[in-house]
Motif scaffolding. Structure first.
Motif, PDB file in Angstrom:
ATOM      1  N   TYR A   1       0.850  -1.184   0.000  1.00 55.44           N
ATOM      2  CA  TYR A   1       0.000   0.000   0.000  1.00 55.44           C
ATOM      3  C   TYR A   1       0.892   1.242   0.000  1.00 55.44           C
ATOM      4  N   ALA A   2       0.579   2.190  -0.874  1.00 55.38           N
ATOM      5  CA  ALA A   2       1.394   3.387  -1.013  1.00 55.38           C
ATOM      6  C   ALA A   2       0.501   4.614  -1.128  1.00 55.38           C
TER       7      ALA A   2
ATOM      8  N   GLY B   1       3.920   7.271  -4.219  1.00 50.44           N
ATOM      9  CA  GLY B   1       4.622   6.000  -4.310  1.00 50.44           C
ATOM     10  C   GLY B   1       5.414   5.649  -3.072  1.00 50.44           C
ATOM     11  N   ASP B   2       5.264   6.419  -1.988  1.00 50.52           N
ATOM     12  CA  ASP B   2       5.900   6.062  -0.722  1.00 50.52           C
ATOM     13  C   ASP B   2       5.128   4.896  -0.110  1.00 50.52           C
ATOM     14  N   VAL B   3       5.809   3.783   0.128  1.00 53.84           N
ATOM     15  CA  VAL B   3       5.138   2.579   0.607  1.00 53.84           C
ATOM     16  C   VAL B   3       4.814   2.711   2.088  1.00 53.84           C
ATOM     17  N   ILE B   4       3.548   2.565   2.415  1.00 52.74           N
ATOM     18  CA  ILE B   4       3.076   2.655   3.796  1.00 52.74           C
ATOM     19  C   ILE B   4       3.305   1.340   4.525  1.00 52.74           C
ATOM     20  N   THR B   5       2.918   0.250   3.899  1.00 56.91           N
ATOM     21  CA  THR B   5       3.133  -1.080   4.480  1.00 56.91           C
ATOM     22  C   THR B   5       3.046  -2.109   3.370  1.00 56.91           C
ATOM     23  N   THR B   6       3.712  -3.227   3.556  1.00 56.85           N
ATOM     24  CA  THR B   6       3.629  -4.362   2.640  1.00 56.85           C
ATOM     25  C   THR B   6       3.180  -5.576   3.433  1.00 56.85           C
ATOM     26  N   LEU B   7       2.088  -6.171   3.006  1.00 51.73           N
ATOM     27  CA  LEU B   7       1.510  -7.309   3.706  1.00 51.73           C
ATOM     28  C   LEU B   7       1.792  -8.579   2.917  1.00 51.73           C
ATOM     29  N   PRO B   8       2.314  -9.620   3.554  1.00 55.06           N
ATOM     30  CA  PRO B   8       2.587 -10.872   2.839  1.00 55.06           C
ATOM     31  C   PRO B   8       1.300 -11.520   2.371  1.00 55.06           C
ATOM     32  N   ARG B   9       1.353 -12.191   1.231  1.00 56.10           N
ATOM     33  CA  ARG B   9       0.180 -12.835   0.672  1.00 56.10           C
ATOM     34  C   ARG B   9       0.458 -14.323   0.457  1.00 56.10           C
ATOM     35  N   GLY B  10      -0.608 -15.084   0.400  1.00 55.25           N
ATOM     36  CA  GLY B  10      -0.510 -16.501   0.078  1.00 55.25           C
ATOM     37  C   GLY B  10       0.389 -17.274   1.017  1.00 55.25           C
ATOM     38  N   ARG B  11       1.294 -18.066   0.451  1.00 53.66           N
ATOM     39  CA  ARG B  11       2.171 -18.894   1.273  1.00 53.66           C
ATOM     40  C   ARG B  11       3.116 -18.062   2.134  1.00 53.66           C
ATOM     41  N   ASN B  12       3.444 -16.844   1.677  1.00 48.97           N
ATOM     42  CA  ASN B  12       4.267 -15.963   2.505  1.00 48.97           C
ATOM     43  C   ASN B  12       3.550 -15.550   3.785  1.00 48.97           C
ATOM     44  N   ALA B  13       2.213 -15.606   3.778  1.00 47.46           N
ATOM     45  CA  ALA B  13       1.424 -15.264   4.960  1.00 47.46           C
ATOM     46  C   ALA B  13       1.110 -16.487   5.819  1.00 47.46           C
ATOM     47  N   GLY B  14       1.610 -17.654   5.432  1.00 50.42           N
ATOM     48  CA  GLY B  14       1.418 -18.856   6.240  1.00 50.42           C
ATOM     49  C   GLY B  14       0.385 -19.829   5.726  1.00 50.42           C
ATOM     50  N   TYR B  15      -0.312 -19.477   4.625  1.00 49.58           N
ATOM     51  CA  TYR B  15      -1.282 -20.409   4.062  1.00 49.58           C
ATOM     52  C   TYR B  15      -0.559 -21.576   3.378  1.00 49.58           C
ATOM     53  N   ARG B  16      -1.218 -22.700   3.317  1.00 51.15           N
ATOM     54  CA  ARG B  16      -0.652 -23.848   2.607  1.00 51.15           C
ATOM     55  C   ARG B  16      -0.798 -23.704   1.099  1.00 51.15           C
ATOM     56  N   TRP B  17      -1.604 -22.746   0.664  1.00 46.50           N
ATOM     57  CA  TRP B  17      -1.859 -22.544  -0.763  1.00 46.50           C
ATOM     58  C   TRP B  17      -1.479 -21.118  -1.146  1.00 46.50           C
TER      59      TRP B  17
ATOM     60  N   LEU C   1      -5.321   9.097   6.051  1.00 44.55           N
ATOM     61  CA  LEU C   1      -4.688   9.667   7.245  1.00 44.55           C
ATOM     62  C   LEU C   1      -3.230  10.017   6.955  1.00 44.55           C
ATOM     63  N   VAL C   2      -2.536   9.162   6.228  1.00 40.12           N
ATOM     64  CA  VAL C   2      -1.158   9.444   5.842  1.00 40.12           C
ATOM     65  C   VAL C   2      -1.094  10.697   4.977  1.00 40.12           C
ATOM     66  N   GLU C   3      -2.026  10.842   4.050  1.00 38.07           N
ATOM     67  CA  GLU C   3      -2.058  12.014   3.175  1.00 38.07           C
ATOM     68  C   GLU C   3      -2.278  13.293   3.983  1.00 38.07           C
ATOM     69  N   GLN C   4      -3.115  13.226   5.016  1.00 36.19           N
ATOM     70  CA  GLN C   4      -3.375  14.397   5.851  1.00 36.19           C
ATOM     71  C   GLN C   4      -2.134  14.804   6.635  1.00 36.19           C
TER      72      GLN C   4
ATOM     73  N   GLN D   1       7.338   7.777  11.262  1.00 36.46           N
ATOM     74  CA  GLN D   1       7.211   9.160  11.696  1.00 36.46           C
ATOM     75  C   GLN D   1       5.842   9.737  11.353  1.00 36.46           C
ATOM     76  N   VAL D   2       5.029   8.926  10.659  1.00 38.07           N
ATOM     77  CA  VAL D   2       3.689   9.369  10.240  1.00 38.07           C
ATOM     78  C   VAL D   2       2.595   8.595  10.975  1.00 38.07           C
ATOM     79  N   LEU D   3       2.772   7.288  11.097  1.00 37.68           N
ATOM     80  CA  LEU D   3       1.785   6.423  11.759  1.00 37.68           C
ATOM     81  C   LEU D   3       2.400   5.740  12.966  1.00 37.68           C
TER      82      LEU D   3
END
Length: 428
Positions: free
Chosen positions: A73-74, A78-94, A377-380, A391-393
């Motif tokens: 999410y940016a 284009g400043d990245v706020i956070t990156t959330l792992p998906r799929g197997r990177n998040a612990g799912y078997r699929w 909120l980041v934009e504000q 330093q923002v959140l």
């Protein structure tokens, strides 16, 4: 038991494969006279990939889609706020897959023809009407009136159950609810396309930049063959809020041609550190335009021997990339419920008892755009961008953002990994 499915989209085709695997007969009636790999990209969440894998399609998915590594999410800079792992990177078997919708449909259609036979998928037949037929053959059935689009002739079919899987403009749903069931527009118009570009980030990430109060871009690569030669075939969705929520004006046709001149001004200057958005929009061979719409949840999906599935039952905003995935879950649970019931009526009721509450909650939750509140909120707090998100959140605000994404898009990792299979055991 024999089921007639209306619609050969992702939900209808998965229904046919699931019913066949459960030992239940099925025919699909599709109004198109020819199936073609239309559309752009979609995401298949791990809960849907599990079901298609159990149908024996795991290798085909891996060969056709990109295993999504993360969701970044940016802000509009284009400043990245956070990156959330998906799929197997998040612990799912699929895994989670980003895949071309049309190619996925062709995989499913080929499997239906191979497993059920070439006559199970009947093209050029449009749904007109149905009625209960309690006397035919000494057992209750539903009589379905179809129309051959090539000849105009009426075709009458009978089945133990009728399932409308015919999309957001479902003719079966319109027959069940002819009044008071309008499309609801979010106020956002979407332009969609596919552009070949240089890879960005790790080459397998989904990016969401901007927020729902103005303009937002969603992008993810979808083609392993393009990646193999060092490039990226990127599916992009440009979302622009043009009004507040309200009734949809006119017909929402996802195949409508869009114009670059309409979307490009909203993203002028969006040259992110990892993505030149104007160049990406301009590089698409074709642009589609579609209003972001849904419908209010229904009090019931049908009655007796008739029910709905997928977008026909629960069209939702694409906030959690869940539309196609939920259709696949519908299909799999429908087969399980019918196989475990004494008759079609009880099976359809059991199916709806489980799937309707879950999908109704998703329809309503998708209207809230919960993650976008943090982006705004980041934009504000940092309208010119930031170098360090901490330093923002606060850590608590970042954690709340991740939880909002999980609530709208994910299943509990342990619950999905440990849940018993929905495949119907094959008799020995």
């Amino acid at each position: 038991m024999h089921v007639l499915v209306i619609g050969a989209g992702i939900g209808g085709l998965t229904t046919a494969l699931s019913l066949h695997a459960a030992g239940i007969g099925c025919t699909i009636a599709e109004s198109a006279t020819r199936l073609k790999p239309l559309g752009v990209g979609i995401n298949l969440q791990p809960h849907a990939v599990r079901e298609l894998t159990e149908l024996g399609l795991g290798d085909a998915l891996a060969a056709t889609g990109i295993e999504t590594s993360g969701l970044a999410y940016a802000n509009r800079h284009g400043d990245v706020i956070t990156t959330l792992p998906r799929g197997r990177n998040a612990g799912y078997r699929w895994p989670q897959y980003s895949i071309h919708r049309g190619r996925l449909q062709m995989i499913l259609a080929e499997a239906v023809r191979d497993r059920l036979g070439p006559h199970a998928l009947r093209l050029g037949l449009a749904f007109d009407d149905f009625q209960d037929d309690p006397q035919h053959g000494g057992a209750g059935q539903v009589a379905v009136r179809l129309r051959d689009r090539r000849t105009g002739q009426e075709v009458l079919e009978r089945a133990d159950a009728l399932v409308g899987a015919d999309g957001v403009h479902s003719a079966v749903r319109a027959r069940l609810y002819p009044h008071g069931d309008p499309l609801r527009w979010s106020g956002i118009t979407m332009w969609r396309g596919i552009t070949e570009t240089d890879p960005y980030l790790d080459g397998a990430s989904m990016v969401v930049a901007g927020a729902d109060d103005g303009a937002k871009i969603v992008a993810y690569p979808i083609c392993p063959k393009t990646r193999a030669r060092g490039r990226a075939s990127v599916n992009w969705v440009a979302e622009v809020r043009l009004a507040g929520p309200g009734p949809a004006a006119g017909e929402a046709d996802w195949r409508r041609q869009g114009g670059l001149e309409d979307v490009l001004p909203h993203f002028a200057g969006w040259r992110l550190p990892f993505m030149d958005v104007p160049a990406m929009l301009a590089g698409a061979g074709r642009i589609l335009q579609y209003p972001m719409v849904d419908r209010d949840p229904l009090p019931a999906w049908g009655a007796g021997r008739v029910s709905l599935l997928g977008d026909a039952a629960h069209p939702m905003y694409p906030v959690g990339s869940n539309g196609g995935s939920q259709a696949i879950l519908d299909a799999r649970y429908l087969a399980l419920a019918l196989a475990g019931a004494g008759d079609a009526i009880d099976g359809l009721a059991a199916y709806e008892d489980v799937r309707r509450p879950e999908t109704s909650d998703l329809v309503l939750a998708s209207r809230r755009f919960p993650v976008d509140e943090t982006v705004k909120l980041v934009e504000q707090r940092a309208p010119g961008g930031f170098a360090d998100i901490h330093q923002v959140l606060t850590p608590q605000e970042l954690a709340a953002m991740a939880e909002a994404q999980r609530a709208i898009a994910d299943m509990d990792v342990e619950a999905l990994n440990e849940r018993p299979s929905w495949s119907v055991p094959t008799p020995r």
